[in-house]
Design a protein around this motif. Structure first.
Motif, PDB file in Angstrom:
ATOM      1  N   HIS A   1       0.945  -1.525  -0.251  1.00  8.33           N
ATOM      2  CA  HIS A   1       0.252  -0.179  -0.201  1.00  8.33           C
ATOM      3  C   HIS A   1       0.777   1.133  -0.199  1.00  8.33           C
ATOM      4  O   HIS A   1       0.167   2.355  -0.243  1.00  8.33           O
ATOM      5  CB  HIS A   1      -1.005   0.019   1.029  1.00  8.33           C
ATOM      6  N   ARG A   2       2.246   1.398   0.335  1.00  7.01           N
ATOM      7  CA  ARG A   2       3.114   1.982   0.104  1.00  7.01           C
ATOM      8  C   ARG A   2       4.353   1.911  -0.637  1.00  7.01           C
ATOM      9  O   ARG A   2       5.178   3.109  -0.583  1.00  7.01           O
ATOM     10  CB  ARG A   2       3.939   1.952   1.280  1.00  7.01           C
ATOM     11  N   VAL A   3       3.972   1.192  -1.904  1.00  5.21           N
ATOM     12  CA  VAL A   3       4.600   1.568  -3.174  1.00  5.21           C
ATOM     13  C   VAL A   3       3.939   1.956  -4.059  1.00  5.21           C
ATOM     14  O   VAL A   3       3.703   1.947  -4.670  1.00  5.21           O
ATOM     15  CB  VAL A   3       5.256   0.002  -3.057  1.00  5.21           C
ATOM     16  N   ARG A   4       5.628   2.637  -4.898  1.00  4.66           N
ATOM     17  CA  ARG A   4       5.041   3.290  -5.962  1.00  4.66           C
ATOM     18  C   ARG A   4       5.488   2.481  -7.545  1.00  4.66           C
ATOM     19  O   ARG A   4       6.993   2.658  -7.266  1.00  4.66           O
ATOM     20  CB  ARG A   4       5.000   4.581  -6.406  1.00  4.66           C
ATOM     21  N   PHE A   5       5.264   2.130  -8.160  1.00  6.11           N
ATOM     22  CA  PHE A   5       5.940   1.380  -9.319  1.00  6.11           C
ATOM     23  C   PHE A   5       6.657   2.587  -9.863  1.00  6.11           C
ATOM     24  O   PHE A   5       5.780   3.645 -10.041  1.00  6.11           O
ATOM     25  CB  PHE A   5       5.791   0.309 -10.232  1.00  6.11           C
ATOM     26  N   VAL A   6       8.116   2.311 -10.155  1.00  6.00           N
ATOM     27  CA  VAL A   6       8.307   3.779 -11.727  1.00  6.00           C
ATOM     28  C   VAL A   6       9.733   3.163 -12.600  1.00  6.00           C
ATOM     29  O   VAL A   6      10.308   2.067 -12.412  1.00  6.00           O
ATOM     30  CB  VAL A   6       8.727   4.792 -10.815  1.00  6.00           C
ATOM     31  N   TYR A   7      10.043   3.923 -13.404  1.00  2.00           N
ATOM     32  CA  TYR A   7      10.857   3.182 -14.268  1.00  2.00           C
ATOM     33  C   TYR A   7      12.220   4.092 -14.282  1.00  2.00           C
ATOM     34  O   TYR A   7      13.269   3.598 -14.060  1.00  2.00           O
ATOM     35  CB  TYR A   7      10.489   3.386 -15.657  1.00  2.00           C
TER      36      TYR A   7
ATOM     37  N   ILE B   1       7.596   4.186  -1.538  1.00  2.00           N
ATOM     38  CA  ILE B   1       8.754   4.035  -1.369  1.00  2.00           C
ATOM     39  C   ILE B   1       9.069   3.912  -3.166  1.00  2.00           C
ATOM     40  O   ILE B   1       7.667   3.563  -3.082  1.00  2.00           O
ATOM     41  CB  ILE B   1       9.318   3.040  -1.163  1.00  2.00           C
ATOM     42  N   CYS B   2       9.298   4.719  -3.988  1.00  2.00           N
ATOM     43  CA  CYS B   2       9.361   4.307  -5.372  1.00  2.00           C
ATOM     44  C   CYS B   2      10.511   2.794  -5.309  1.00  2.00           C
ATOM     45  O   CYS B   2      11.398   2.613  -4.680  1.00  2.00           O
ATOM     46  CB  CYS B   2       9.853   5.500  -5.772  1.00  2.00           C
ATOM     47  N   VAL B   3       9.760   1.545  -6.171  1.00  2.00           N
ATOM     48  CA  VAL B   3      10.007   0.350  -6.085  1.00  2.00           C
ATOM     49  C   VAL B   3       9.850   0.901  -8.016  1.00  2.00           C
ATOM     50  O   VAL B   3       9.295   0.795  -8.758  1.00  2.00           O
ATOM     51  CB  VAL B   3       9.755  -0.754  -6.097  1.00  2.00           C
TER      52      VAL B   3
ATOM     53  N   SER C   1      13.325  14.393 -10.399  1.00  2.00           N
ATOM     54  CA  SER C   1      12.660  14.860 -11.272  1.00  2.00           C
ATOM     55  C   SER C   1      10.964  13.872 -11.555  1.00  2.00           C
ATOM     56  O   SER C   1       9.685  14.274 -10.989  1.00  2.00           O
ATOM     57  CB  SER C   1      12.578  15.011 -12.402  1.00  2.00           C
ATOM     58  N   VAL C   2      11.299  12.490 -11.053  1.00  2.00           N
ATOM     59  CA  VAL C   2      10.750  11.367 -11.143  1.00  2.00           C
ATOM     60  C   VAL C   2       9.674  11.150 -10.015  1.00  2.00           C
ATOM     61  O   VAL C   2       8.347  10.903  -9.089  1.00  2.00           O
ATOM     62  CB  VAL C   2      10.605   9.847 -11.982  1.00  2.00           C
TER      63      VAL C   2
END
Length: 147
Positions: free
Chosen positions: A50-56, A122-124, A61-62
């Protein structure tokens, strides 16, 4: 094929890592421990999804200034094909500081503290070598269907 975004964290555990190669074992004498702790990190992220945000992209800046991020890469997924040397299969970015040399064990304990003490996401970034999973991950990130 549809996979729940959360399940991608567990799918990463099904694949070989740089730790499984001769070069990975030669370069990192604690490869077994590092791999075990990368898996523990994946489980920790799964539990706190619930606290994970997937990113590339883990650039400021992202993900934002001073944020926390984790990159986990399947075997050779981030290697330059012109140079057949594996690159770092895992790294942790904390408080905006990138650290590719921190051990997975230490990162795991830092992440436990992160989830206990902070309310941030947290970004993953998961880097699959497997084309099918890479496409699924890319589609999720582009569509933000997991939010």
């Amino acid at each position: 094929m549809y996979i729940e975004p959360k399940e991608l964290l567990l799918k990463m555990k099904e694949h070989d890592f740089v730790y499984d190669t001769k070069v990975g074992k030669m370069v990192n004498k604690k490869y077994e421990e590092d791999k075990a702790y990368v898996f523990k990190i994946l489980d920790l992220l799964y539990e706190n999804f619930h606290r994970v945000r997937f990113v590339y992209d883990l650039s400021e800046s992202v993900i934002g200034k001073g944020k926390w991020a984790v990159l986990i890469s399947q075997k050779f997924a981030v290697a330059d094909k012109r140079i057949p040397i594996p690159t770092v299969p895992f790294h942790l970015q904390y408080d905006g500081k990138i650290n590719i040399s921190i051990m997975a064990k230490h990162s795991y304990f830092m992440l436990i503290g992160f989830f206990q003490e902070l309310d941030d996401e947290i970004c993953v970034s998961l880097n699959f070598k497997n084309d099918e999973y890479r496409k699924i991950y890319k589609k999720l990130v582009e569509n933000q269907t997991f939010v």
